[in-house]
Design an enzyme around this catalytic site. Structure first.
Site, PDB file in Angstrom:
ATOM      1  N   ASN A   9       0.808  -1.212   0.000  1.00 40.27           N
ATOM      2  CA  ASN A   9       0.000   0.000   0.000  1.00 40.27           C
ATOM      3  C   ASN A   9       0.842   1.264   0.000  1.00 40.27           C
ATOM      4  O   ASN A   9       0.394   2.299  -0.499  1.00 40.27           O
ATOM      5  CB  ASN A   9      -0.920   0.003   1.228  1.00 40.27           C
ATOM      6  CG  ASN A   9      -2.039  -1.002   1.113  1.00 40.27           C
ATOM      7  OD1 ASN A   9      -2.860  -0.930   0.208  1.00 40.27           O
ATOM      8  ND2 ASN A   9      -2.072  -1.963   2.024  1.00 40.27           N
ATOM      9  N   THR A  10       2.048   1.190   0.536  1.00 38.45           N
ATOM     10  CA  THR A  10       2.904   2.371   0.638  1.00 38.45           C
ATOM     11  C   THR A  10       4.021   2.367  -0.401  1.00 38.45           C
ATOM     12  O   THR A  10       4.295   3.387  -1.027  1.00 38.45           O
ATOM     13  CB  THR A  10       3.515   2.468   2.050  1.00 38.45           C
ATOM     14  OG1 THR A  10       2.453   2.493   3.017  1.00 38.45           O
ATOM     15  CG2 THR A  10       4.350   3.727   2.192  1.00 38.45           C
ATOM     16  N   VAL A  12       6.324  -0.065  -3.549  1.00 32.73           N
ATOM     17  CA  VAL A  12       6.517  -1.245  -4.394  1.00 32.73           C
ATOM     18  C   VAL A  12       8.002  -1.573  -4.358  1.00 32.73           C
ATOM     19  O   VAL A  12       8.848  -0.711  -4.624  1.00 32.73           O
ATOM     20  CB  VAL A  12       6.074  -0.997  -5.849  1.00 32.73           C
ATOM     21  CG1 VAL A  12       6.213  -2.285  -6.670  1.00 32.73           C
ATOM     22  CG2 VAL A  12       4.655  -0.488  -5.914  1.00 32.73           C
ATOM     23  N   GLY A 108      -4.515 -11.574   1.819  1.00 34.89           N
ATOM     24  CA  GLY A 108      -3.639 -10.655   1.101  1.00 34.89           C
ATOM     25  C   GLY A 108      -2.392 -11.349   0.607  1.00 34.89           C
ATOM     26  O   GLY A 108      -1.860 -12.258   1.267  1.00 34.89           O
ATOM     27  N   ASP A 110       0.710 -10.399   0.425  1.00 34.36           N
ATOM     28  CA  ASP A 110       1.878 -10.295   1.305  1.00 34.36           C
ATOM     29  C   ASP A 110       1.794 -11.285   2.453  1.00 34.36           C
ATOM     30  O   ASP A 110       2.785 -11.924   2.827  1.00 34.36           O
ATOM     31  CB  ASP A 110       2.037  -8.865   1.825  1.00 34.36           C
ATOM     32  CG  ASP A 110       0.762  -8.301   2.444  1.00 34.36           C
ATOM     33  OD1 ASP A 110      -0.312  -8.920   2.323  1.00 34.36           O
ATOM     34  OD2 ASP A 110       0.849  -7.209   3.051  1.00 34.36           O
ATOM     35  N   ASP A 130       3.576  -8.689  10.576  1.00 35.93           N
ATOM     36  CA  ASP A 130       4.092  -7.858   9.485  1.00 35.93           C
ATOM     37  C   ASP A 130       3.742  -6.405   9.759  1.00 35.93           C
ATOM     38  O   ASP A 130       2.567  -6.028   9.796  1.00 35.93           O
ATOM     39  CB  ASP A 130       3.473  -8.325   8.155  1.00 35.93           C
ATOM     40  CG  ASP A 130       4.156  -7.683   6.947  1.00 35.93           C
ATOM     41  OD1 ASP A 130       4.828  -6.651   7.105  1.00 35.93           O
ATOM     42  OD2 ASP A 130       3.995  -8.211   5.839  1.00 35.93           O
ATOM     43  N   THR A 133       1.746  -0.740   6.379  1.00 36.22           N
ATOM     44  CA  THR A 133       0.694   0.270   6.495  1.00 36.22           C
ATOM     45  C   THR A 133      -0.318  -0.174   7.544  1.00 36.22           C
ATOM     46  O   THR A 133      -0.776   0.613   8.378  1.00 36.22           O
ATOM     47  CB  THR A 133       0.014   0.482   5.140  1.00 36.22           C
ATOM     48  OG1 THR A 133       1.015   0.773   4.158  1.00 36.22           O
ATOM     49  CG2 THR A 133      -0.974   1.636   5.210  1.00 36.22           C
TER      50      THR A 133
END
Length: 256
Positions: A9-10, A12, A108, A110, A130, A133
């Site tokens: 989300n923040t 790549v 998700g 990740d 984890d 975000t």
């Protein structure tokens, strides 16, 4: 070489992988509007610093929690590397583990990748935390099956909520307080104590409750860029490359 792409989300993260290891990694702010051409220009410059050209990449795997970014990342793979990308959780790169939850499609990318890598490296039941975000807690059993987890606001989201909805509280940089006191004497120190030690207490409390619910020895693993903020002794292991390791393992399994 494999190009592993972890689209969060923040940020790549693009990782150049060779012989199952990360050779180089680069990070760019997540923007779903960024085109395949823009990615290509940026990557070409970074590859040149490694004395490599675009033709050095012969495989691409993408893990993304930003659906709008997938089209342009997939176009990048097809147009500039002439490969069909694998997408974590789909097709040939479908999750190799059992998902013991009522909506398996909601996992998700990740989190799935962390589970793959965590189970490959550690025996028994795992809790993977984890710090991104959002902060996620994911549980897998000794067979690698996903059992469920927790999603909590990330620590920076907590600060944003605190300062964005109050008139007089200043923006603060999150860090470990200089002393262990939980009685602050200034507005800034009180905010830092509340956010930092409050977050540590949440982590400790959720891990304690999770261990009690599982009822067996549990290995805890921390990952994500913000994991550096917290004391190492909160966890059994800290692994900042866990998601990328999951992408590499998933590519190997899909290509076997």
């Amino acid at each position: 070489m494999l190009l592993a792409i972890d689209a969060g989300n923040t940020n790549v993260v693009f990782a150049l992988c060779e012989h199952g290891k990360v050779r180089s990694r680069w990070r760019i702010a997540t923007d779903p509007r960024r085109t395949a051409d823009e990615y290509a220009v940026w990557l070409n410059q970074l590859l040149s610093l490694e004395n490599l050209g675009m033709d050095a990449i012969d495989a691409v795997i993408i893990g993304t929690v930003v659906p709008r970014a997938l089209h342009n990342l997939s176009t990048l793979a097809r147009r500039y590397f002439s490969v069909e990308p694998l997408v974590a959780g789909y097709g040939d790169a479908a999750w190799p583990m059992s998902l013991h939850v009522p909506q398996p499609g909601s996992l998700g990318a990740d989190r799935g990748l962390n589970l793959i890598a965590g189970h490959a490296e550690h025996a028994g039941d795992l809790v993977i935390v984890d710090f991104g975000t959002a902060t996620t807690f994911d549980v897998c059993d000794e067979n690698g099956a996903y059992k469920g987890g927790v999603i909590a606001p990330g620590i920076n989201l907590s600060i944003d909520a605190l300062t964005g909805n109050t008139a007089q509280l200043p923006r603060i940089a999150i860090r470990e307080p200089e002393d262990k006191s939980v009685i602050g004497t200034t507005t800034e120190s009180q905010m830092l104590i509340g956010v930092y030690w409050g977050y540590v207490a949440m982590i400790e409390g959720l891990l304690e409750r999770t261990r009690a619910e599982i009822g067996r020895p549990v290995t805890t693993i921390a990952t994500g860029g913000l994991a550096t903020l917290f004391p190492d002794d909160l966890f059994d292991h800290v692994d900042f490359e866990l998601t990328l390791k999951g992408l590499i393992l998933l590519h190997e399994q899909a290509s076997a």
